[in-house]
Design a protein around this motif. Structure first.
Motif, PDB file in Angstrom:
ATOM      1  N   LEU A   1      -7.074   0.278   6.190  1.00  0.00           N
ATOM      2  CA  LEU A   1      -5.945   0.230   5.266  1.00  0.00           C
ATOM      3  C   LEU A   1      -4.622   0.030   5.988  1.00  0.00           C
ATOM      4  CD1 LEU A   1      -5.284   0.490   2.229  1.00  0.00           C
ATOM      5  CD2 LEU A   1      -4.871   2.922   2.638  1.00  0.00           C
TER       6      LEU A   1
ATOM      7  N   TRP B   1      -4.765   3.226  -1.571  1.00  0.00           N
ATOM      8  CA  TRP B   1      -5.809   2.207  -1.428  1.00  0.00           C
ATOM      9  C   TRP B   1      -5.899   1.397  -2.714  1.00  0.00           C
ATOM     10  CZ3 TRP B   1     -11.726   3.376  -1.611  1.00  0.00           C
ATOM     11  CH2 TRP B   1     -12.446   2.243  -1.222  1.00  0.00           C
TER      12      TRP B   1
ATOM     13  N   ILE C   1       0.815  -1.215   0.000  1.00  0.00           N
ATOM     14  CA  ILE C   1       0.000   0.000   0.000  1.00  0.00           C
ATOM     15  C   ILE C   1       0.849   1.266   0.000  1.00  0.00           C
ATOM     16  CG2 ILE C   1      -1.991  -1.100   1.087  1.00  0.00           C
ATOM     17  CD1 ILE C   1      -1.094   0.132   3.741  1.00  0.00           C
TER      18      ILE C   1
ATOM     19  N   TYR D   1     -11.548   8.948   3.836  1.00  0.00           N
ATOM     20  CA  TYR D   1     -10.553   8.275   4.670  1.00  0.00           C
ATOM     21  C   TYR D   1     -10.372   9.064   5.960  1.00  0.00           C
ATOM     22  CZ  TYR D   1      -6.917  11.711   3.425  1.00  0.00           C
ATOM     23  OH  TYR D   1      -6.191  12.860   3.267  1.00  0.00           O
TER      24      TYR D   1
ATOM     25  N   ARG E   1     -12.766  -0.619   4.817  1.00  0.00           N
ATOM     26  CA  ARG E   1     -11.412  -1.166   4.827  1.00  0.00           C
ATOM     27  C   ARG E   1     -10.561  -0.453   5.871  1.00  0.00           C
ATOM     28  NH1 ARG E   1      -7.653  -2.896   0.823  1.00  0.00           N
ATOM     29  NH2 ARG E   1      -5.766  -3.553   1.927  1.00  0.00           N
TER      30      ARG E   1
ATOM     31  N   ILE F   1     -10.967   3.472   5.637  1.00  0.00           N
ATOM     32  CA  ILE F   1     -11.701   3.942   4.461  1.00  0.00           C
ATOM     33  C   ILE F   1     -13.187   3.758   4.744  1.00  0.00           C
ATOM     34  CG2 ILE F   1     -12.020   3.736   1.976  1.00  0.00           C
ATOM     35  CD1 ILE F   1      -9.170   4.448   2.690  1.00  0.00           C
TER      36      ILE F   1
END
Length: 207
Positions: A68, A82, A26, A99, A66, A57
């Motif tokens: 992250l 992402w 990521i 986010y 998510r 997220i």
């Protein structure tokens, strides 16, 4: 009565999803420059002390789709990208997401945007076995995909074109790169193109 086979199958699928997510870097920007800008999350840590940072997220309703990152970060500036997937490894719907990066000395919010190319969600591309990194697979979820593979040196010089504009149908396709004798032993880049979508992998020339 508990069906152990179903439980074991669920655990296997869940484990594979977790492994797939864990392999995603990521911190590496997507190859597509538009994606790189749409999906970038910038985190500044300007104080000398380290801080655990959680990046979530969220969809437009505020639901977390998510997590992250959950990492201990020292002083510095960090970019995260992402991969458009939720916590189960599935692609999310296109659109705008929020986010939220939170920590003891970090509190940032912003927006990321998910846009897909035509073939991006209709194919999976990867290495069959990282120990045998001259073997690639392309899994197609639809028919009539135009597939090409270029093998390049790290300076961008073309070495080989093992697959050239081949029309392939739905299914699982494997490719083994077998270069000619004059190709030197070492690492190369394999650029796999499916329709309007592409990914690049590291492959080895092993004698």
């Amino acid at each position: 009565m508990i069906n152990m086979k179903k439980i074991l199958l669920f655990l296997l699928i869940f484990s594979l999803s977790e492994m797939a997510l864990a392999r995603v870097d990521i911190t590496k920007p997507p190859e597509d420059s538009v994606d790189a800008e749409n999906l970038r999350i910038w985190i500044p840590i300007e104080k000398s002390s380290s801080c655990r940072v959680i990046i979530d997220i969220l969809d437009q309703k505020g639901k977390i789709v998510r997590q992250l990152a959950n990492r201990l970060l020292g002083k510095g500036y960090y970019n995260y990208y992402w991969d458009k997937r939720d916590d189960n490894g599935k692609f999310v719907e296109p659109g705008k997401y929020k986010y939220k990066a939170s920590g003891r000395i970090v509190n940032r919010e912003g927006e990321v945007k998910v846009v897909y190319k035509e073939w991006e969600r209709k194919c999976n591309i990867g290495l069959i076995d990282i120990k045998k990194s001259n073997q690639l697979f392309v899994e197609l979820k639809d028919d009539s995909a135009l597939v090409s593979i270029d093998v390049l040196k790290f300076n961008g010089e073309l070495v080989d074109k093992p697959v050239i504009d081949s029309v392939m149908n739905k299914g699982y396709h494997t490719f083994v790169w077998q270069p000619e004798d004059h190709v030197l032993t070492g690492r190369y880049k394999a650029k796999v193109m499916v329709g309007d979508y592409q990914q690049t992998f590291i492959v080895w020339r092993i004698r």
